[in-house]
Write an enzyme that holds these catalytic residues in place. Structure first.
Site, short mmCIF file in Angstrom:
data_model
loop_
_atom_site.label_atom_id
_atom_site.label_comp_id
_atom_site.label_asym_id
_atom_site.label_seq_id
_atom_site.Cartn_x
_atom_site.Cartn_y
_atom_site.Cartn_z
N LYS A 312 -3.44 2.82 -3.17
CA LYS A 312 -3.92 2.55 -1.82
C LYS A 312 -5.17 3.35 -1.50
O LYS A 312 -5.46 4.39 -2.09
CB LYS A 312 -2.80 2.85 -0.80
CG LYS A 312 -1.65 1.85 -0.80
CD LYS A 312 -2.08 0.49 -0.27
CE LYS A 312 -1.00 -0.58 -0.37
NZ LYS A 312 0.05 -0.45 0.62
N ARG A 347 7.09 0.19 -5.21
CA ARG A 347 6.27 -0.96 -5.60
C ARG A 347 4.96 -0.45 -6.18
O ARG A 347 4.18 0.20 -5.47
CB ARG A 347 6.02 -1.86 -4.38
CG ARG A 347 5.25 -3.15 -4.68
CD ARG A 347 5.11 -3.99 -3.42
NE ARG A 347 4.42 -5.24 -3.69
CZ ARG A 347 3.09 -5.39 -3.62
NH1 ARG A 347 2.31 -4.37 -3.28
NH2 ARG A 347 2.54 -6.58 -3.88
#
Length: 372
Positions: A312, A347
């Site tokens: 991210k 994830r």
């Protein structure tokens, strides 16, 4: 202990803290988190009024019954329910012929079938055989689930027509299902959900928490399949609407709590719901960090917790703007942060590396349970 009266309209939260390497020799002084590998010696009790934390109290495990007894009845009932949910083992989920247990962290591998995803867009687009082979390799490397997505959720990404999304994902889902891989479909659209479920997917992973498409909730209710509800500030307008300026941890918890209750009321069994705080979705860096530091709070919802922080943007923001393909170290750090907070599902893009990190982490946990 609580230093003053708790207003009737206040909300009271319970966050596990002071995690232990081992509970051995600590009878009565620890609690096991969600039936998993983590044990904790205390709680942080948080009292919120008008969106502000007005009290934050550190409690030993043994102090909680006395604190509950001193609270007004409504708050006592809520805290008791939360404590029970914190301790309760998470029920396994069934995806086709596969059963996924949550007594230790599991890995969900990301398989993007898009031209424009922020990290690996275009890598597997247009070649379902190669894409399915990549998914099989993830499963062989230790991914419990492969998450197949045909629409990018990066900021500014265009909405994909459902027919194109089905064309991208269903051939790959079919191939993975034939190979015996447990599959989730990452989509906001009811038609894509239906097509993927028919092709062999067993889990719906919706970044809009079944709010973007008016038929999405109906599909999940009728299919009786597990579903991931992810937080974003305003799912109807897209996953990257701006977060309100307030307490991001509490606001995200409240939002997910309300969404879980609404989905349960519609007919979805609570033991089929996973929750995701939506790291990076409509949240600035400070909000992401606050949520990650308070991550164990979400265990109070009584649902398996999914953390999706792999590669991210926040990792780049904290590491000299490292590009997405150079964020492995930060991704592993956040995965282990999730495991420490009891997250049941991680994830990730880098399956083999994450699985290896978790195996070492699990080895430390196992060794700590062996009396010296």
């Amino acid at each position: 202990m609580i230093t003053g009266p708790v207003a009737c309209d206040a909300r009271v939260y319970l966050r596990p803290e002071r995690f232990l390497d081992s509970p051995i020799g600590r009878d009565g002084a620890f609690a096991r988190l969600a039936g998993g590998l983590q044990y904790h010696a205390g709680y942080e009790l948080i009292v919120v009024e008008d969106g502000r934390r007005v009290q934050r109290v550190a409690l030993d495990i043994a102090q909680l019954p006395d604190v509950i007894a001193a609270l007004p009845d409504t708050h006592a009932e809520a805290v008791s329910r939360t404590a029970a949910r914190l301790a309760a083992p998470r029920a396994p989920i069934t995806l086709g012929e596969r059963t996924i247990r949550f007594d230790q962290p599991q890995v969900m591998g990301i398989l993007n079938l898009t031209p424009d995803s922020f990290s690996d867009g275009g890598a597997h687009l247009g070649d379902p055989d190669a894409a399915a082979a990549a998914g099989v390799r993830m499963a062989e490397a230790g991914a419990a689930i492969v998450d197949v997505g045909g629409e990018s959720t990066r900021p500014g990404a265009a909405t994909v027509w459902e027919g194109d999304e089905i064309e991208r994902t269903v051939p790959v889902v079919e191939r993975l299902a034939r190979a015996g891989v447990a599959i989730s479909i990452d989509t906001r659209k009811a038609a894509v959900m239906e097509a993927a479920l028919a092709a062999g997917a067993g889990l719906i992973n919706d970044v809009a928490a079944l709010l973007w498409d008016d038929r999405a909730l109906e599909v999940v209710v009728q299919a009786r399949c597990p579903v991931v509800l992810m937080h974003s500030p305003n799912p109807k307008s897209g996953p990257h609407s701006e977060m309100p300026t307030g307490d991001p941890l509490i606001e995200t918890y409240d939002w997910l709590e309300a969404r879980v209750e609404a989905v349960v009321a519609a007919g979805v069994s609570r033991d089929r719901i996973l929750i995701d705080p939506g790291i990076g979705f409509g949240k600035p860096l400070a909000a992401n960090l606050a949520i990650l530091n308070g991550l164990a709070l979400f265990q109070g919802l009584g649902c398996p917790l999914l953390l999706g922080a792999s590669r991210k943007r926040m990792i780049g923001a904290l590491s000299s703007e490292a590009p997405a393909n150079e964020r492995l170290g930060g991704s592993i750090t956040l995965a282990l942060k999730g495991a420490e907070a009891g997250a049941q599902m991680l994830r990730v893009h880098d399956v083999a590396d994450t699985v290896q990190a978790l195996r070492v982490w699990r080895g430390l946990r196992d060794a700590a349970l062996t009396a010296v």
